[in-house]
Design a protein around this motif. Sequence first.
Motif, PDB file in Angstrom:
ATOM      1  N   VAL A   2       0.403  13.183  -0.590  1.00 25.33           N
ATOM      2  CA  VAL A   2       0.042  14.439  -1.252  1.00 25.33           C
ATOM      3  C   VAL A   2      -1.392  14.825  -0.900  1.00 25.33           C
ATOM      4  CG1 VAL A   2      -0.411  15.498  -3.519  1.00 25.33           C
ATOM      5  CG2 VAL A   2       1.698  14.214  -3.139  1.00 25.33           C
ATOM      6  N   ASP A   3      -2.323  13.883  -0.983  1.00 27.30           N
ATOM      7  CA  ASP A   3      -3.735  14.196  -0.739  1.00 27.30           C
ATOM      8  C   ASP A   3      -4.070  14.417   0.726  1.00 27.30           C
ATOM      9  OD1 ASP A   3      -4.157  13.995  -3.434  1.00 27.30           O
ATOM     10  OD2 ASP A   3      -5.147  12.029  -3.353  1.00 27.30           O
ATOM     11  N   SER A   4      -3.520  13.596   1.614  1.00 28.06           N
ATOM     12  CA  SER A   4      -3.921  13.653   3.020  1.00 28.06           C
ATOM     13  C   SER A   4      -3.017  14.510   3.885  1.00 28.06           C
ATOM     14  CB  SER A   4      -3.966  12.246   3.605  1.00 28.06           C
ATOM     15  OG  SER A   4      -4.931  11.475   2.934  1.00 28.06           O
ATOM     16  N   PHE A   5      -1.753  14.679   3.497  1.00 26.07           N
ATOM     17  CA  PHE A   5      -0.818  15.405   4.335  1.00 26.07           C
ATOM     18  C   PHE A   5      -0.275  16.660   3.666  1.00 26.07           C
ATOM     19  CE2 PHE A   5      -0.806  11.063   5.889  1.00 26.07           C
ATOM     20  CZ  PHE A   5      -0.976  11.263   7.244  1.00 26.07           C
ATOM     21  N   ALA A   6      -0.854  17.035   2.550  1.00 25.32           N
ATOM     22  CA  ALA A   6      -0.523  18.272   1.837  1.00 25.32           C
ATOM     23  C   ALA A   6       0.969  18.410   1.541  1.00 25.32           C
ATOM     24  CB  ALA A   6      -1.028  19.485   2.609  1.00 25.32           C
ATOM     25  N   MET A   7       1.614  17.317   1.180  1.00 22.55           N
ATOM     26  CA  MET A   7       3.024  17.366   0.784  1.00 22.55           C
ATOM     27  C   MET A   7       3.096  17.632  -0.706  1.00 22.55           C
ATOM     28  SD  MET A   7       4.956  14.203   2.554  1.00 22.55           S
ATOM     29  CE  MET A   7       5.366  14.210   4.274  1.00 22.55           C
ATOM     30  N   SER A   8       4.241  18.166  -1.130  1.00 18.47           N
ATOM     31  CA  SER A   8       4.467  18.284  -2.571  1.00 18.47           C
ATOM     32  C   SER A   8       4.777  16.885  -3.104  1.00 18.47           C
ATOM     33  CB  SER A   8       5.627  19.226  -2.855  1.00 18.47           C
ATOM     34  OG  SER A   8       6.846  18.633  -2.445  1.00 18.47           O
ATOM     35  N   ALA A   9       4.652  16.719  -4.405  1.00 22.95           N
ATOM     36  CA  ALA A   9       4.933  15.414  -5.011  1.00 22.95           C
ATOM     37  C   ALA A   9       6.388  15.010  -4.777  1.00 22.95           C
ATOM     38  CB  ALA A   9       4.615  15.447  -6.495  1.00 22.95           C
ATOM     39  N   ALA A  10       7.304  15.965  -4.837  1.00 24.07           N
ATOM     40  CA  ALA A  10       8.726  15.660  -4.621  1.00 24.07           C
ATOM     41  C   ALA A  10       8.977  15.209  -3.182  1.00 24.07           C
ATOM     42  CB  ALA A  10       9.582  16.873  -4.942  1.00 24.07           C
ATOM     43  N   GLN A  11       8.366  15.889  -2.211  1.00 22.21           N
ATOM     44  CA  GLN A  11       8.533  15.490  -0.802  1.00 22.21           C
ATOM     45  C   GLN A  11       7.950  14.094  -0.584  1.00 22.21           C
ATOM     46  OE1 GLN A  11       6.391  18.791   0.920  1.00 22.21           O
ATOM     47  NE2 GLN A  11       8.262  19.563   1.915  1.00 22.21           N
ATOM     48  N   ALA A  12       6.760  13.863  -1.118  1.00 26.53           N
ATOM     49  CA  ALA A  12       6.106  12.561  -0.952  1.00 26.53           C
ATOM     50  C   ALA A  12       6.939  11.450  -1.590  1.00 26.53           C
ATOM     51  CB  ALA A  12       4.707  12.594  -1.557  1.00 26.53           C
ATOM     52  N   ASN A  13       7.503  11.728  -2.746  1.00 23.40           N
ATOM     53  CA  ASN A  13       8.351  10.739  -3.410  1.00 23.40           C
ATOM     54  C   ASN A  13       9.573  10.426  -2.551  1.00 23.40           C
ATOM     55  OD1 ASN A  13       8.944   9.012  -5.545  1.00 23.40           O
ATOM     56  ND2 ASN A  13      10.275  10.525  -6.504  1.00 23.40           N
ATOM     57  N   GLY A  14      10.170  11.442  -1.926  1.00 24.74           N
ATOM     58  CA  GLY A  14      11.316  11.225  -1.044  1.00 24.74           C
ATOM     59  C   GLY A  14      10.953  10.388   0.169  1.00 24.74           C
ATOM     60  N   VAL A  15       9.796  10.641   0.744  1.00 21.34           N
ATOM     61  CA  VAL A  15       9.351   9.869   1.917  1.00 21.34           C
ATOM     62  C   VAL A  15       9.122   8.411   1.537  1.00 21.34           C
ATOM     63  CG1 VAL A  15       7.452   9.572   3.559  1.00 21.34           C
ATOM     64  CG2 VAL A  15       8.371  11.850   3.131  1.00 21.34           C
TER      65      VAL A  15
ATOM     66  N   ILE B 291      -5.013   9.824   8.869  1.00 16.13           N
ATOM     67  CA  ILE B 291      -5.690  10.171   7.626  1.00 16.13           C
ATOM     68  C   ILE B 291      -7.158  10.480   7.886  1.00 16.13           C
ATOM     69  CG2 ILE B 291      -6.429   9.257   5.383  1.00 16.13           C
ATOM     70  CD1 ILE B 291      -3.746   7.751   5.302  1.00 16.13           C
ATOM     71  N   GLY B 292      -7.777   9.721   8.758  1.00 13.66           N
ATOM     72  CA  GLY B 292      -9.194   9.911   9.039  1.00 13.66           C
ATOM     73  C   GLY B 292      -9.510  11.101   9.932  1.00 13.66           C
ATOM     74  N   SER B 293      -8.525  11.617  10.661  1.00 12.74           N
ATOM     75  CA  SER B 293      -8.794  12.679  11.629  1.00 12.74           C
ATOM     76  C   SER B 293      -8.974  14.039  10.989  1.00 12.74           C
ATOM     77  CB  SER B 293      -7.660  12.760  12.660  1.00 12.74           C
ATOM     78  OG  SER B 293      -6.490  13.262  12.033  1.00 12.74           O
ATOM     79  N   GLY B 294      -8.434  14.245   9.821  1.00 11.66           N
ATOM     80  CA  GLY B 294      -8.509  15.559   9.198  1.00 11.66           C
ATOM     81  C   GLY B 294      -7.503  16.519   9.785  1.00 11.66           C
TER      82      GLY B 294
ATOM     83  N   THR C  97       0.842  -1.201   0.000  1.00  3.67           N
ATOM     84  CA  THR C  97       0.000   0.000   0.000  1.00  3.67           C
ATOM     85  C   THR C  97       0.867   1.237   0.000  1.00  3.67           C
ATOM     86  OG1 THR C  97      -1.784  -1.141   1.161  1.00  3.67           O
ATOM     87  CG2 THR C  97      -1.792   1.261   1.258  1.00  3.67           C
ATOM     88  N   PHE C  98       1.883   1.243   0.846  1.00  2.00           N
ATOM     89  CA  PHE C  98       2.783   2.393   0.919  1.00  2.00           C
ATOM     90  C   PHE C  98       3.592   2.535  -0.362  1.00  2.00           C
ATOM     91  CE2 PHE C  98       6.690   4.548   2.455  1.00  2.00           C
ATOM     92  CZ  PHE C  98       6.097   5.726   2.874  1.00  2.00           C
ATOM     93  N   ALA C  99       4.090   1.425  -0.904  1.00  6.26           N
ATOM     94  CA  ALA C  99       4.916   1.492  -2.110  1.00  6.26           C
ATOM     95  C   ALA C  99       4.113   1.943  -3.327  1.00  6.26           C
ATOM     96  CB  ALA C  99       5.558   0.127  -2.378  1.00  6.26           C
ATOM     97  N   ILE C 100       2.868   1.497  -3.431  1.00  8.29           N
ATOM     98  CA  ILE C 100       2.068   1.821  -4.612  1.00  8.29           C
ATOM     99  C   ILE C 100       1.306   3.139  -4.447  1.00  8.29           C
ATOM    100  CG2 ILE C 100       0.132   1.057  -6.044  1.00  8.29           C
ATOM    101  CD1 ILE C 100       1.057  -1.832  -5.412  1.00  8.29           C
ATOM    102  N   PHE C 101       0.662   3.326  -3.297  1.00  7.02           N
ATOM    103  CA  PHE C 101      -0.202   4.491  -3.119  1.00  7.02           C
ATOM    104  C   PHE C 101       0.373   5.530  -2.165  1.00  7.02           C
ATOM    105  CE2 PHE C 101      -3.044   0.848  -3.941  1.00  7.02           C
ATOM    106  CZ  PHE C 101      -3.550   1.255  -5.159  1.00  7.02           C
ATOM    107  N   GLY C 102       1.570   5.298  -1.647  1.00  5.34           N
ATOM    108  CA  GLY C 102       2.138   6.194  -0.644  1.00  5.34           C
ATOM    109  C   GLY C 102       2.232   7.638  -1.086  1.00  5.34           C
TER     110      GLY C 102
END
Length: 152
Positions: free
Chosen positions: A74-87, A134-137, A64-69
């Motif tokens: 990006v959607d739930s934690f408002a990261m940029s795509a580059a930051q999310a890719n690094g994580v 993710i569910g807490s908002g 799940t993390f490898a495919i949809f991480g």
Amino acid sequence: MLCAVIIWQIAEPSAALRAQVMSAEVAVATEGKIDPGKVRELLRHPHLWAHVFGNTGWQVLYWTFAIFGQTILVDSFAMSAAQANGVVAFGIVLNAVAVIVVGRVSDRLQLRKPFTLAGTVLTIATLGVFVALIGSGASGPRRSSPSTPRSS
């Protein structure tokens, strides 16, 4: 490079274990079938199910993390795509290192049950934390979905 490290760390089974596996394979091959009674007996062992659920939980979390991480971050934690890719990349590398280290320690101590139990508990706890975040908002502003124009 990671493949070279993994290949270097792979250990050959002992001669006694190899002989035991080979004799079991010969026995199954000569019988021509697997006795259903032996399979039923195997499925009665609770530690087998602990391995199944622990490994399944880990696989669900990992894939799940490898495919949809990246999308989740990006959607739930408002990261940029580059930051999310690094994580996500860091998580995959950290997982590879942990598998090698825990495997080596487990083999040296010749203990698997404590590591299996710890992995199962950590997997359940990690999934719970992620679902709660993710569910807490409270994880940050979410991207708004494109709105459709309203007709009057």
